[in-house]
Write a protein that holds these residues in place. Structure first.
Motif, PDB file in Angstrom:
ATOM      1  N   MET A  41      58.502  69.720   3.854  1.00 49.75           N
ATOM      2  CA  MET A  41      57.900  69.737   5.193  1.00 49.75           C
ATOM      3  C   MET A  41      56.948  70.917   5.330  1.00 49.75           C
ATOM      4  O   MET A  41      55.870  70.805   5.912  1.00 49.75           O
ATOM      5  CB  MET A  41      58.987  69.817   6.274  1.00 49.75           C
ATOM      6  N   GLU A  42      57.380  72.058   4.772  1.00 47.77           N
ATOM      7  CA  GLU A  42      56.567  73.253   4.853  1.00 47.77           C
ATOM      8  C   GLU A  42      55.264  73.065   4.059  1.00 47.77           C
ATOM      9  O   GLU A  42      54.177  73.351   4.546  1.00 47.77           O
ATOM     10  CB  GLU A  42      57.410  74.367   4.240  1.00 47.77           C
ATOM     11  N   VAL A  61      49.465  71.773   4.340  1.00 46.94           N
ATOM     12  CA  VAL A  61      48.248  71.088   3.887  1.00 46.94           C
ATOM     13  C   VAL A  61      47.679  70.245   5.030  1.00 46.94           C
ATOM     14  O   VAL A  61      46.471  70.258   5.287  1.00 46.94           O
ATOM     15  CB  VAL A  61      48.546  70.204   2.652  1.00 46.94           C
ATOM     16  N   ALA A  62      48.545  69.552   5.749  1.00 49.54           N
ATOM     17  CA  ALA A  62      48.084  68.708   6.859  1.00 49.54           C
ATOM     18  C   ALA A  62      47.396  69.565   7.919  1.00 49.54           C
ATOM     19  O   ALA A  62      46.319  69.214   8.419  1.00 49.54           O
ATOM     20  CB  ALA A  62      49.250  67.933   7.463  1.00 49.54           C
ATOM     21  N   ALA A  63      48.009  70.714   8.255  1.00 51.98           N
ATOM     22  CA  ALA A  63      47.427  71.572   9.290  1.00 51.98           C
ATOM     23  C   ALA A  63      46.059  72.094   8.841  1.00 51.98           C
ATOM     24  O   ALA A  63      45.116  72.146   9.630  1.00 51.98           O
ATOM     25  CB  ALA A  63      48.369  72.731   9.597  1.00 51.98           C
ATOM     26  N   VAL A  89      57.912  62.790   3.455  1.00 48.98           N
ATOM     27  CA  VAL A  89      58.133  63.868   4.430  1.00 48.98           C
ATOM     28  C   VAL A  89      58.171  63.299   5.847  1.00 48.98           C
ATOM     29  O   VAL A  89      59.011  63.658   6.645  1.00 48.98           O
ATOM     30  CB  VAL A  89      57.020  64.936   4.319  1.00 48.98           C
ATOM     31  N   ARG A  90      57.269  62.381   6.139  1.00 48.80           N
ATOM     32  CA  ARG A  90      57.215  61.847   7.504  1.00 48.80           C
ATOM     33  C   ARG A  90      58.450  60.995   7.787  1.00 48.80           C
ATOM     34  O   ARG A  90      58.911  60.923   8.921  1.00 48.80           O
ATOM     35  CB  ARG A  90      55.930  61.031   7.700  1.00 48.80           C
ATOM     36  N   ARG A 136      57.242  61.260  -2.840  1.00 52.12           N
ATOM     37  CA  ARG A 136      55.871  60.875  -2.509  1.00 52.12           C
ATOM     38  C   ARG A 136      55.378  61.784  -1.387  1.00 52.12           C
ATOM     39  O   ARG A 136      55.826  61.691  -0.247  1.00 52.12           O
ATOM     40  CB  ARG A 136      55.809  59.419  -2.075  1.00 52.12           C
ATOM     41  N   LEU A 137      54.457  62.687  -1.731  1.00 56.58           N
ATOM     42  CA  LEU A 137      53.896  63.609  -0.753  1.00 56.58           C
ATOM     43  C   LEU A 137      52.485  63.144  -0.427  1.00 56.58           C
ATOM     44  O   LEU A 137      51.696  62.892  -1.336  1.00 56.58           O
ATOM     45  CB  LEU A 137      53.853  65.033  -1.313  1.00 56.58           C
TER      46      LEU A 137
END
Ligand SMILES: [Zn+2]
Ligand SMILES: [Zn+2]
Length: 541
Positions: free
Chosen positions: A164-165, A170-172, A182-183, A191-192
């Motif tokens: 999550m971190e 990366v998303a942010a 993660v979602r 799978r990231l």
């Protein structure tokens, strides 16, 4: 450079140090410093610039010097050098061959190769024996190991907390959303993926390639790229056209089986519209494991949690005092916190004797005076002895407001004995909750042999709740088991098992796991106010 970016650099450095087989204390120090910086409300850049970096907890002279370099130059030399030197897949392959990171790199340099693939080719071409220190015997052993490597190996994902971190960071940085495992909040993420919306995908792809979390790009297309993190895990970026962002997000969230059952998906800018086009209500990602089309239940939300019922202090395995833990729990907006330190049989750390329980009561009473109306509960994490008896006498347990029962030692018992042992403990009239019921450590230790169906049955009869332990490597019960427990009519408790003030934030992981188990707020005991916690209800009463 904001706090998050600084923390990401420190995390990347820690992971590279790990690849380089550096001292574990140093690695942990960098990870902890990154955590601290993420949680600080003021800009760390300014602190560092004014020479006050060391006022932050856990930042010593070594880390401060690197922070200064980072703030001044946007990177630090050692990080850049390690990134150049260490090819994660090469080091990973070396590890598999039984070589340390340093030796792998020496061999690679001597052969003039940079990737695992090139190393394999060099070995197949008979060049290993040209490397100083590799004789025919070692060469034969390495070739044999390389031949075995082609066989499938069990994959080990990243623990949800770390994933999550990483993916969140990366998303942010790309103004996107975390997708993939993660979602869906899987306990171990393989799978990231990150999805962002972009009319022109190029700037996003460039920014992605330059992120400190990404050490190399392994694939690149017009609207997607796959990078490898320092842990050697692939992370995919999808830069969707704005009008198709919802579609791309739903697809990248998975699971593949769930999405396949919904296809074809309409092109839409957000997920709600994708579902609307299917004439379906939006589905929380935690439920998208198996194909599922009906109306989803109303799942428990993190802000519905009224208190944490499993935490430690310096009396046993924790790092903070009763008062510090209580204060931190009150600041989170909770109404109550149960202090559940260990009992002597736990072995590895100090456990509370009956005398200690009395002395801790005084400290808890003092904290309660200070923190009222917030309540610190007198609890215990009492070991279940191999014969099913508890590690403290009943008259001590009777004084307490919240008793967790836990199996720690002797976990290799045969199924029948283990089930009897746990059942016996659940029948104790003072036990309120069974901690980390299966005893698993994700990717490290399998679940105890235990007849969970029987445990659920007895828990229901006795009015005992089952824990959803929020420690990132436990998440025990798992989502699947929670679903079975709820079907059996048992209540769960979302707890952190916090060993520090920071550990209280693992409630997010516990609640996410409960949601994967389809838990509604009614299923989770600690969504209730304090009187409901103190009042033990048994169907038989
Ligand atoms: Zn425990
Ligand atoms: Zn514990």
């Amino acid at each position: 450079m904001d706090n998050r970016q600084i923390a990401d650099h420190l995390d990347a450095f820690a992971s590279l140090l790990e690849l380089a087989d550096a001292n574990p204390y140093t690695i942990r120090a960098y990870r902890r410093a990154a955590d601290t910086i993420r949680g600080v409300p003021i800009p760390v850049v300014e602190l560092v610039r004014s020479g006050r970096g060391r006022e932050l907890r856990g930042i010593g002279p070594g880390i401060e010097a690197r922070l200064r370099e980072l703030v001044e130059t946007g990177n630090f030399a050692e990080l850049a050098e390690l990134e150049r030197e260490l090819s994660p897949d090469l080091v990973g392959l070396g590890r598999y061959l039984g070589l340390g990171a340093k030796r792998s790199i020496e061999i690679a340099q001597s052969l003039g190769v940079r990737t695992a693939e090139e190393l394999r080719e060099a070995a197949a071409g008979g060049r290993l024996r040209t490397v100083p220190g590799i004789g025919p015997k070692t060469e034969a052993r390495l070739l044999e190991a390389l031949a075995r490597e082609a066989e499938p190996r069990p994959r080990h994902g990243l623990l949800l907390g770390r994933a999550m971190e990483l993916v969140g960071g990366v998303a942010a940085a790309l103004d996107g959303e975390a997708a993939g495992d993660v979602r869906r909040r899987r306990d171990s993420c393989e799978r990231l993926a990150v999805v962002c919306a972009a009319r022109d995908p190029r700037p996003a792809l460039e920014r992605f390639a330059a992120l400190p979390q990404i050490v190399a790009l392994v694939e690149q297309g017009e609207r997607r790229a796959v990078g490898v993190t320092v842990e050697g895990v692939p992370l995919e970026l999808i830069a969707a056209e704005p009008g198709r962002f919802g579609t791309a997000l739903a697809r990248a969230t998975g699971s593949p089986a769930y999405v396949a059952a919904l296809e074809p998906l309409a092109a839409a800018p957000d997920e709600e519209m994708v579902y609307a086009a299917l004439e379906l209500p939006w589905c929380p990602p935690e439920l998208r494991e198996e194909p599922f089309r009906g109306a989803p239940p109303v799942l428990v939300e993190p802000d519905q949690i009224r208190g944490d019922l499993h935490s430690h202090t310096r009396w046993s395995a924790g790092r903070a005092s009763v008062e510090e833990m209580g204060l931190a729990a009150r600041e989170r907006g909770y109404d109550y916190l149960a202090i559940c330190d260990h009992t002597p049989a736990v072995g590895a750390v100090r456990g509370l004797t009956p005398d200690d329980v009395g002395r801790q009561a005084e400290e808890i009473a003092a904290a309660n005076e200070l923190l009222a109306p917030f309540r610190v509960l007198r609890g215990i994490e009492c070991d279940i002895l191999p014969d099913g008896r508890l590690d403290l006498p009943d008259q001590i347990l009777a004084e307490l407001e919240w008793v967790q029962a836990s199996v720690h030692g002797g976990q290799r018992m045969p199924r029948r004995e283990m089930t009897k042992r746990v059942e016996e403990a659940l029948r104790n009239p003072y036990v309120r909750c069974l901690s980390h019921p299966t005893g698993r450590y994700i990717n490290r230790r399998a679940e105890n042999a235990l007849d969970l169906e029987r445990v659920f049955e007895v828990a229901l009869q006795e009015g005992v709740a089952l824990e959803v332990n929020g420690l990132p490597d436990r998440l025990d019960l798992s989502g699947e088991h929670i679903r079975d427990a709820l079907r059996a009519g048992v209540q769960v408790v979302c707890s952190t098992d916090a060993h520090s003030v920071a550990g209280l934030s693992n409630m997010a992981l516990s609640v996410a796991t409960a949601r994967r188990g389809w838990a509604t707020p009614q299923n989770v005991l600690n969504t209730r106010p304090l009187p409901a916690i103190l009042d033990r209800r048994r169907p038989a009463d």
